[in-house]
Enzyme design. Structure first.
Site, PDB file in Angstrom:
ATOM      1  CB  THR A 181      29.825  43.734  49.610  1.00  0.00           C
ATOM      2  OG1 THR A 181      30.337  43.830  48.270  1.00  0.00           O
ATOM      3  CG2 THR A 181      30.219  44.974  50.398  1.00  0.00           C
ATOM      4  CG  ASN A 204      35.491  32.719  31.592  1.00  0.00           C
ATOM      5  OD1 ASN A 204      36.104  33.739  31.893  1.00  0.00           O
ATOM      6  ND2 ASN A 204      34.464  32.279  32.282  1.00  0.00           N
ATOM      7  CB  CYS A 250      41.148  40.417  37.668  1.00  0.00           C
ATOM      8  SG  CYS A 250      41.646  39.842  39.299  1.00  0.00           S
ATOM      9  CB  VAL A 251      35.947  39.265  40.024  1.00  0.00           C
ATOM     10  CG1 VAL A 251      34.990  39.744  41.110  1.00  0.00           C
ATOM     11  CG2 VAL A 251      35.382  39.549  38.632  1.00  0.00           C
ATOM     12  CB  ILE A 252      40.145  40.900  43.937  1.00  0.00           C
ATOM     13  CG1 ILE A 252      41.194  40.733  42.820  1.00  0.00           C
ATOM     14  CG2 ILE A 252      40.758  40.591  45.304  1.00  0.00           C
ATOM     15  CD1 ILE A 252      42.389  41.678  42.914  1.00  0.00           C
ATOM     16  CG  LEU A 293      28.667  42.333  36.375  1.00  0.00           C
ATOM     17  CD1 LEU A 293      27.851  43.216  37.306  1.00  0.00           C
ATOM     18  CD2 LEU A 293      28.083  40.933  36.294  1.00  0.00           C
ATOM     19  CD  GLU A 294      29.847  46.545  32.784  1.00  0.00           C
ATOM     20  OE1 GLU A 294      28.911  46.792  33.577  1.00  0.00           O
ATOM     21  OE2 GLU A 294      31.006  46.298  33.173  1.00  0.00           O
ATOM     22  CG  HIS A 311      29.624  43.923  43.643  1.00  0.00           C
ATOM     23  ND1 HIS A 311      28.514  44.095  42.862  1.00  0.00           N
ATOM     24  CD2 HIS A 311      30.685  44.330  42.901  1.00  0.00           C
ATOM     25  CE1 HIS A 311      28.877  44.595  41.692  1.00  0.00           C
ATOM     26  NE2 HIS A 311      30.188  44.739  41.686  1.00  0.00           N
TER      27      HIS A 311
END
Length: 179
Positions: free
Chosen positions: A89, A115, A83-85, A60-61, A91
């Protein structure tokens, strides 16, 4: 996982003057981030492009860091890595959607961004995509930024001749008695 067809990759662009990129990475998953960085740096080095690296706490930053650099510094382009796993939730959706939206909005405002933020279901998917010897998404993000820089340089060098004369007067044909 089913075997995928090979993807076509464009050759890296050549530059007639130096370019400098900022690589912004969220090392939440350090091993995955390190593979993304390795791929991006190898691609930038192969293109002979200067680069710097900064780290942010999370995905997010990353758009905020790029926005700051775009306003306050002199980089030609940016590479976003992280990386977002998926977890248990919602989130995951927030981080994926908002980081992507932030980068897209910056791109529409003129920031040239590749990106490389992975959004995956599990760690195995992340490792495969990050690995420079496999899918090399870090290298792909760096290549995307380089192609955007090349395109921006090409179009910024063109004149906007659409049939209008520049303001400041009327051109008089040679031999006219108005001269």
């Amino acid at each position: 996982m089913a075997e995928q067809d090979p993807h076509h990759a464009l050759e890296l662009p050549a530059f007639d003057r130096p370019a400098k990129l900022l690589v912004v990475v969220a090392p939440f998953y350090r091993d995955i981030a390190d593979m993304l960085i390795a791929g991006a740096v190898a691609t930038l080095d192969a293109a002979g492009v200067a680069h710097e690296l900064v780290e942010m706490p999370g995905a997010l930053e990353i758009p905020s860091a790029i926005a700051l650099a775009h306003r306050l510094s002199n980089y030609d382009g940016y590479v976003a890595l992280g990386c977002v796993i998926r977890g248990e939730t919602t989130h995951y959706e927030t981080v994926c959607n908002d980081s992507s939206r932030g980068l897209t909005l910056l791109g529409l405002q003129g920031a040239l961004i590749g990106n490389g933020i992975l959004t995956v279901e599990d760690r195995a998917q992340a490792l495969r995509r990050a690995d420079p010897a496999d899918m090399d998404k870090g290298g792909g993000a760096a290549a995307a930024a380089l192609h955007l820089i090349a395109l921006a340089r090409r179009w910024s060098a063109e004149t906007k001749g659409v049939g209008f004369r520049p303001s400041g007067g009327i051109q008089i044909a040679e031999g006219s008695d108005r001269a």
